[in-house]
Motif scaffolding. Structure first.
Motif, PDB file in Angstrom:
ATOM      1  N   ILE A  59      -2.026  14.257   2.548  1.00  0.00           N
ATOM      2  CA  ILE A  59      -1.455  12.927   2.577  1.00  0.00           C
ATOM      3  C   ILE A  59      -1.799  12.067   1.657  1.00  0.00           C
ATOM      4  O   ILE A  59      -3.046  12.302   0.905  1.00  0.00           O
ATOM      5  N   GLY A  60      -1.141  10.800   1.623  1.00  0.00           N
ATOM      6  CA  GLY A  60      -1.517   9.560   0.766  1.00  0.00           C
ATOM      7  C   GLY A  60      -2.146   8.575   1.461  1.00  0.00           C
ATOM      8  O   GLY A  60      -1.637   8.419   2.764  1.00  0.00           O
ATOM      9  N   TYR A  61      -3.105   7.819   1.252  1.00  0.00           N
ATOM     10  CA  TYR A  61      -3.200   6.573   1.668  1.00  0.00           C
ATOM     11  C   TYR A  61      -4.070   5.756   0.627  1.00  0.00           C
ATOM     12  O   TYR A  61      -4.850   6.078  -0.045  1.00  0.00           O
ATOM     13  N   ILE A  62      -4.049   4.439   1.144  1.00  0.00           N
ATOM     14  CA  ILE A  62      -4.842   3.377   0.535  1.00  0.00           C
ATOM     15  C   ILE A  62      -5.634   2.633   1.492  1.00  0.00           C
ATOM     16  O   ILE A  62      -4.703   2.157   2.377  1.00  0.00           O
ATOM     17  N   LYS A  63      -7.025   2.436   1.823  1.00  0.00           N
ATOM     18  CA  LYS A  63      -7.747   1.979   2.859  1.00  0.00           C
ATOM     19  C   LYS A  63      -8.156   0.798   2.374  1.00  0.00           C
ATOM     20  O   LYS A  63      -9.237   0.991   1.370  1.00  0.00           O
ATOM     21  N   LEU A  89       0.965  -0.784  -0.117  1.00  0.00           N
ATOM     22  CA  LEU A  89      -0.122  -0.058  -0.032  1.00  0.00           C
ATOM     23  C   LEU A  89       0.662   1.244   0.061  1.00  0.00           C
ATOM     24  O   LEU A  89       0.994   1.862   1.021  1.00  0.00           O
ATOM     25  N   PHE A  90       1.401   1.573  -1.087  1.00  0.00           N
ATOM     26  CA  PHE A  90       2.615   2.302  -0.992  1.00  0.00           C
ATOM     27  C   PHE A  90       2.147   3.754  -0.807  1.00  0.00           C
ATOM     28  O   PHE A  90       2.934   4.617  -0.061  1.00  0.00           O
ATOM     29  N   PHE A  91       1.037   4.284  -1.179  1.00  0.00           N
ATOM     30  CA  PHE A  91       0.633   5.716  -0.770  1.00  0.00           C
ATOM     31  C   PHE A  91       0.755   5.957   0.738  1.00  0.00           C
ATOM     32  O   PHE A  91       0.607   7.120   0.912  1.00  0.00           O
ATOM     33  N   ASN A  92       0.607   5.022   1.478  1.00  0.00           N
ATOM     34  CA  ASN A  92       0.678   5.136   2.977  1.00  0.00           C
ATOM     35  C   ASN A  92       2.014   5.612   3.418  1.00  0.00           C
ATOM     36  O   ASN A  92       1.854   6.284   4.489  1.00  0.00           O
ATOM     37  N   ALA A  93       2.994   5.537   2.617  1.00  0.00           N
ATOM     38  CA  ALA A  93       4.364   6.139   2.994  1.00  0.00           C
ATOM     39  C   ALA A  93       4.251   7.704   3.065  1.00  0.00           C
ATOM     40  O   ALA A  93       5.063   8.389   3.950  1.00  0.00           O
TER      41      ALA A  93
END
Length: 599
Positions: A117-121, A80-84
């Protein structure tokens, strides 16, 4: 890129080197002989709905995973790369604690607001219709399967997720410094690679990637004003729906999927004779000098692709896209994202490097997290040669900069061996010099060791045997050994697994007698140029005993030099005036001040 070295597995690949699954439509010349080599396979079908106003998107993913391994799999992992791109992430903290942070990152992640921010949930995940338990741990989703996956079994995972595109900081993101709206790399839940070494669920801290081969079917719904380019083949014209358009892409036999979108993109195409269609996406709002550069780039990109096809092997897809976006230059499946406000030389140079990655990374697909030098180094090597081929002022050694970078690193006191994981370098500058410079020197210097023609044949054979097969570090040396019948493990071990250096010295000249000395721990065969007092010259070649052979040479071949004996003496034919070790400077001697002796 990778791991531990001589396994029986790595030897078997070169003998048999075939994948178990059938080739996908749209990919040419894939060897599929059946043998003991195995790799996993995954097919993605995704439906994505992007909201360009808040940079959030919803996704449905159907993933069909084939366990080609001989092992039972109890857990799987997704990246889940965008969580970086969240304050407190490993990427954030590492960037703020390393002594020489990447200036593109710095402390920027720590300052992101919730809407930046970035996230993938992940909202739901099922295995063959049954819900599974999972936990998000930073940039990795850990999944406990409802049923183990047996060897040879296919399973289907269905996932619903939602995500937010981060402000552009590293590679991916929205609204980069040149105003590109969406640079979408590492944007979807991506199944981690599992191979003979186990799982590779590395956290996203800042370096490179590793992926599973498969086919992608992606339907992207986005505002109708946006022009989209990237991986794969567009399936017909986009379908209009309520002010949006659905872009349907298919990408066969790839291990990633990237796209970029902007309402101001110009989309140009350049059709190569008997080759792929080249696509160029760049913003119409660029200043005229940059617009002119992007036009000029198109024919030169075709020349670069011709060079790589000739010197490595044929590009197997039907399109390639050069896209303005990202934060510098980064390679992806059938495409690259590069920043576009550059001088023409810089624009061509970064295009050459990222395009070369298609061969020396994307098609070979080594684990660049563990063996970054196989990715960046080999790419630096071939792209420098390609750029030199287009230059009016040809350099005798296009890799001279790489040699300088490596030798500076070797003398710096901060070098770590090339076996270091890409995230584990103490200094970013040490990573860069090792991955790019030392990795390039590895191939360039291989030509010094075995002869340039043998080295060139090794590269082409290596590509042909290992494309689509995740080669490991020792595979290129085994290829060279099979071509030359030399023993070359000494070269591989010393140069990639240690920080041993090459340092040879002309220690004495007396009349006709010449004495050389090995100071560094790394052995090498020696090219020697002798100038006599009468003005004539003679080249000598001193074979390395443990190499068990001599490269093709017109020089006078004399007795072997055994590594453990630190000095070597012989008599020349006439009285000697001067002696030089390696006048070509293709041997990476870390102290050339003692390579020349003149009376």
């Amino acid at each position: 890129m990778k791991h531990s070295i001589i396994s029986l597995f790595s030897l078997l690949i070169l003998v048999s080197c075939g994948a178990t699954e059938q080739p996908s439509k749209g990919v040419k010349t894939i060897n599929n002989s059946t043998n003991s080599y195995w790799q996993q396979h995954v097919d993605y079908a995704m439906e994505i709905d992007m909201d360009v106003n808040n940079y959030q998107y919803k996704g449905k993913q159907k993933l069909v995973y084939t366990n080609n391994s001989p092992n039972v799999i109890n857990r799987v992992y997704y990246h889940l790369f965008f969580n970086a791109f969240q304050p407190g992430s490993e990427m954030d903290v590492r960037s703020r604690t390393i002594s020489d942070p990447d200036p593109r990152v710095g402390d920027r992640i720590s300052k992101l607001q919730p809407n930046e921010i970035g996230y993938i949930k992940v909202n739901s995940l099922q295995q063959n219709g049954t819900s599974v338990s999972y936990e998000t741990v930073g940039t990795v989703l850990e999944v406990q399967l409802s049923q183990p996956i047996q060897p040879g079994e296919k399973v289907t995972f269905n996932m619903d997720f939602n995500a937010q595109v981060p402000v552009q900081i590293r590679r991916s993101g929205r609204n980069n410094k040149e105003g590109v709206a969406l640079s979408m790399s590492q944007w979807y839940p991506k199944l981690a690679e599992y191979d003979d070494e186990g799982w590779h669920a590395d956290p996203y801290i800042g370096r490179e990637f590793h992926g599973v081969w498969g086919d992608f079917d992606v339907k992207l719904t986005i505002d109708e004003d946006y022009i989209v380019g990237g991986t794969g083949y567009l399936q017909g014209e986009p379908i209009e729906k309520s002010g949006k358009k659905i872009h349907h892409f298919k990408a066969p036999k790839v291990h990633d999927f990237t796209w970029a979108a902007d309402p101001d993109y110009i989309h140009d195409t350049f059709q190569m004779p008997n080759g792929p269609t080249l696509n160029f996406y760049y913003k119409s709002t660029l200043e005229q000098v940059y617009l002119d550069n992007w036009k000029k780039l198109q024919a030169d990109t075709a020349l670069l692709m011709d060079f790589f096809n000739e010197h490595i092997g044929n590009y197997p897809y039907d399109q390639y896209s050069v896209i303005q976006g990202g934060d510098g230059g980064m390679e992806y499946a059938m495409s690259t994202l590069i920043t576009g406000k550059r001088s023409y030389g810089s624009l061509l140079g970064v295009t050459a490097h990222e395009l070369a990655h298609t061969w020396f990374q994307f098609l070979l697909a080594s684990n660049e997290s563990k063996h970054e030098w196989m990715d960046e180094g080999y790419t630096t090597y071939i792209s420098n040669l390609a750029m030199n081929s287009l230059s009016e002022d040809k350099k005798s050694n296009p890799l001279s900069g790489a040699y300088r970078g490596y030798i500076e690193l070797a003398n710096s006191g901060v070098e770590q061996p090339l076996t270091t994981h890409s995230d584990r370098y103490a200094f970013n500058r040490a990573y860069g010099a090792a991955a790019y410079s030392k990795g390039a020197v590895f191939l360039a210097q291989l030509g010094y060791v075995i002869g340039e023609e043998n080295r060139d044949k090794t590269i082409k054979t290596y590509f042909e045997n290992f494309k689509f097969k995740h080669p490991k570090p020792f595979d290129i040396i085994r290829t060279a050994e099979r071509i030359t019948d030399f023993e070359l493990d000494w070269y591989f071990i010393d140069f990639t697994q240690t920080t041993n250096t090459i340092d040879y010295k002309v220690s004495a000249v007396n009349g006709k007698s010449i004495t050389l000395e090995r100071i560094g721990l790394m052995p090498m065969p020696i090219d020697l140029t002798v100038t006599y007092t009468d003005g004539t010259t003679e080249d000598f070649y001193i074979p390395l005993q443990m190499m068990r052979g001599e490269k093709p040479t017109s020089a006078t071949i004399i007795n072997d030099w055994a590594w453990a004996i630190p000095t070597y003496s012989f008599d020349a034919k006439k009285v000697v005036k001067s002696v030089e070790i390696d006048s070509s400077q293709m041997m990476a001697d870390v102290d050339r001040t003692n390579n020349v002796f003149t009376k």
